[in-house]
Design an enzyme around this catalytic site. Sequence first.
Site, PDB file in Angstrom:
ATOM      1  N   ASN A 153       0.827  -1.211   0.000  1.00 39.32           N
ATOM      2  CA  ASN A 153       0.000   0.000   0.000  1.00 39.32           C
ATOM      3  C   ASN A 153       0.864   1.265   0.000  1.00 39.32           C
ATOM      4  O   ASN A 153       0.524   2.254  -0.647  1.00 39.32           O
ATOM      5  CB  ASN A 153      -0.965  -0.003   1.193  1.00 39.32           C
ATOM      6  CG  ASN A 153      -2.231  -0.795   0.874  1.00 39.32           C
ATOM      7  OD1 ASN A 153      -2.363  -1.341  -0.217  1.00 39.32           O
ATOM      8  ND2 ASN A 153      -3.155  -0.863   1.819  1.00 39.32           N
ATOM      9  N   CYS A 162      -7.977   2.776   3.303  1.00 45.75           N
ATOM     10  CA  CYS A 162      -6.728   2.010   3.402  1.00 45.75           C
ATOM     11  C   CYS A 162      -5.479   2.854   3.194  1.00 45.75           C
ATOM     12  O   CYS A 162      -4.711   3.052   4.133  1.00 45.75           O
ATOM     13  CB  CYS A 162      -6.764   0.857   2.400  1.00 45.75           C
ATOM     14  SG  CYS A 162      -8.142  -0.249   2.678  1.00 45.75           S
TER      15      CYS A 162
HETATM   16  C1  UGA Z   1      -6.087  -0.361  -1.760  1.00 49.74           C
HETATM   17  C2  UGA Z   1      -5.104  -1.279  -2.491  1.00 49.74           C
HETATM   18  O1  UGA Z   1      -5.076  -0.953  -3.888  1.00 49.74           O
HETATM   19  C3  UGA Z   1      -5.489  -2.742  -2.318  1.00 49.74           C
HETATM   20  O2  UGA Z   1      -4.537  -3.571  -2.933  1.00 49.74           O
HETATM   21  C4  UGA Z   1      -5.557  -3.043  -0.819  1.00 49.74           C
HETATM   22  O3  UGA Z   1      -5.961  -4.371  -0.574  1.00 49.74           O
HETATM   23  C5  UGA Z   1      -6.556  -2.112  -0.158  1.00 49.74           C
HETATM   24  O4  UGA Z   1      -6.159  -0.743  -0.379  1.00 49.74           O
HETATM   25  C6  UGA Z   1      -6.568  -2.419   1.315  1.00 49.74           C
HETATM   26  O5  UGA Z   1      -5.541  -2.205   1.963  1.00 49.74           O
HETATM   27  O6  UGA Z   1      -7.551  -2.957   1.790  1.00 49.74           O
HETATM   28  P1  UGA Z   1      -8.542   0.541  -2.328  1.00 49.74           P
HETATM   29  O7  UGA Z   1      -8.429   1.360  -1.083  1.00 49.74           O
HETATM   30  O8  UGA Z   1      -9.790  -0.222  -2.605  1.00 49.74           O
HETATM   31  O9  UGA Z   1      -7.353  -0.530  -2.385  1.00 49.74           O
HETATM   32  O10 UGA Z   1      -8.349   1.557  -3.526  1.00 49.74           O
HETATM   33  P2  UGA Z   1      -7.313   1.790  -4.711  1.00 49.74           P
HETATM   34  O11 UGA Z   1      -7.823   1.209  -5.954  1.00 49.74           O
HETATM   35  O12 UGA Z   1      -5.940   1.426  -4.282  1.00 49.74           O
HETATM   36  O13 UGA Z   1      -7.401   3.378  -4.826  1.00 49.74           O
HETATM   37  C7  UGA Z   1      -7.008   4.195  -3.737  1.00 49.74           C
HETATM   38  C8  UGA Z   1      -7.117   5.650  -4.087  1.00 49.74           C
HETATM   39  O14 UGA Z   1      -6.101   6.010  -5.012  1.00 49.74           O
HETATM   40  C9  UGA Z   1      -8.437   6.079  -4.724  1.00 49.74           C
HETATM   41  O15 UGA Z   1      -8.854   7.280  -4.103  1.00 49.74           O
HETATM   42  C10 UGA Z   1      -8.078   6.320  -6.173  1.00 49.74           C
HETATM   43  O16 UGA Z   1      -8.881   7.298  -6.775  1.00 49.74           O
HETATM   44  C11 UGA Z   1      -6.637   6.794  -6.049  1.00 49.74           C
HETATM   45  N1  UGA Z   1      -5.828   6.588  -7.269  1.00 49.74           N
HETATM   46  C12 UGA Z   1      -5.616   5.330  -7.743  1.00 49.74           C
HETATM   47  C13 UGA Z   1      -5.267   7.680  -7.915  1.00 49.74           C
HETATM   48  O17 UGA Z   1      -5.436   8.839  -7.487  1.00 49.74           O
HETATM   49  N2  UGA Z   1      -4.511   7.468  -9.030  1.00 49.74           N
HETATM   50  C14 UGA Z   1      -4.281   6.235  -9.518  1.00 49.74           C
HETATM   51  O18 UGA Z   1      -3.570   6.114 -10.543  1.00 49.74           O
HETATM   52  C15 UGA Z   1      -4.853   5.141  -8.875  1.00 49.74           C
END
Ligand code: UGA
Length: 447
Positions: A208, A260
């Site tokens: 993470n 997360c």
């Molecule tokens: C994250 C991790 O990706 C998972 O692998 C992990 O299991 C999970 O946390 C956890 O610890 O339980 P999640 O919180 O569902 O998953 O969301 P992400 O898809 O990681 O996105 C997180 C944030 O980053 C979102 O606000 C998204 O908009 C942002 N983001 C993502 C960006 O700003 N840019 C990107 O290129 C990708």
Amino acid sequence: MKIAVIGCGYLGAVHAAAMASLGYETIGIDIDEAKIERLRRGEPPFFEPGLPELLRAGVDAGTLRFTADVAEAAGSDVVFVAVGTPQRAGSDAADLTYVDAAIASLLPHLAPGTLVAGKSTVPVGTAQRLAELIAPTGATLAWNPEFLREGFAVEDTLAPDRLVYGVADGDEASVAALDAVYAAILARGTERLVMSFATAELVKVSANAFLATKISFINAMAELSETVGADVTQLADAIGLDARIGRRFLNAGLGFGGGCLPKDIRAFQARATELGHEQTLGFLREVDQINLRRRDRMVELIDGELARVGGDRVALLGLAFKPNSDDVRDSPAIDVARRLQEQGRVVTCYDPEAGETALRSVPTLTIAASVEEAIRGADVLALGTEWQEFRDLDPVAVAAQTEARVIVDGRNTLDAKRWAAAGFKVIGLGRPDTAPASGALASEPSA
Ligand code: UGA
């Protein structure tokens, strides 16, 4: 095989439904009676694509049950612990209250031969401490971190990139028990890595932290791009083609939120500091700061446009921390809405799924029932979450429904040329503005 899952939040409810779908007699346990009631009816307490079907199938088949009574975990072969580890109030550290309470309540129901498998995200060192607590019961502990993403939780649980088992030295029995649970997934060739408790705990938080760092790296490039007139989306495409870097998680914009990434990088730093490694993870403080500055920038851009057009009404599209979720925990979009409101702006928000959760978190928000309703009468449009519904919007139709002629795209997700052709000024984060095309299709709002 009998499985119990303690904690029926985003992680546990999906895990329980997934276990039942693999054919195991599964019981989901949570202290929240209202949540249990809903789950018993096969209704997820939150929005997650694919979960309603999986839950209903398990409940209807009788393989999936839910209870608020932890005593029902007795006799399970494997008890997964999937309770939350939020940020501790007034501190960056993780709050382990729920993990400790779950283990304490479970102890009287454990017996030799039972495997307790921790799934919650915990500070390194927690598993060893819990293993010692559990040892007198004759049960054993493994740490089996979860990497699911909200919005893809079912897919990530049933078809993960890898399975990680943290076990005590030489604990073959726990490895065999987890192999049996995940037999169907392993049979598809999924990588499974066996390691120590500490390594497994670190794998989760470092994954993470790496993802958060990747996002903040590109957002730092966005900050610079804004100053020099570069386009961070082109930059991301170009560096992302290097296979060593990769394009995924290089989307610059409003940054990361959710339950997360933000709290995990803070807890990781707090734990490292406890371990005498404040400097080692000092960069994560910068990662956090870069991330939070993007929210300031979005507010500043919207303010600037309101001043330019002489208005104070903002339509904010998207409230969830990311698309395909109704989760608004630490949502960048919500933060932007709240701050604009505090400045006296009139903000009308719309989100395909997160309106209700948003209102619970910030009761002063004005939530519209549709894009149309949100944008009517707005002076400036803003996009906070890149839902497909917003990407699919027809800018010509939007122009006919609002007086606003500017959209601040907080996720760099709209086709700026199309919007410009329909008469909109498009402002991204980390890229030059796109001016409305001269002779644009809809330079004047219709009556
Ligand atoms: C994250 C991790 O990706 C998972 O692998 C992990 O299991 C999970 O946390 C956890 O610890 O339980 P999640 O919180 O569902 O998953 O969301 P992400 O898809 O990681 O996105 C997180 C944030 O980053 C979102 O606000 C998204 O908009 C942002 N983001 C993502 C960006 O700003 N840019 C990107 O290129 C990708």
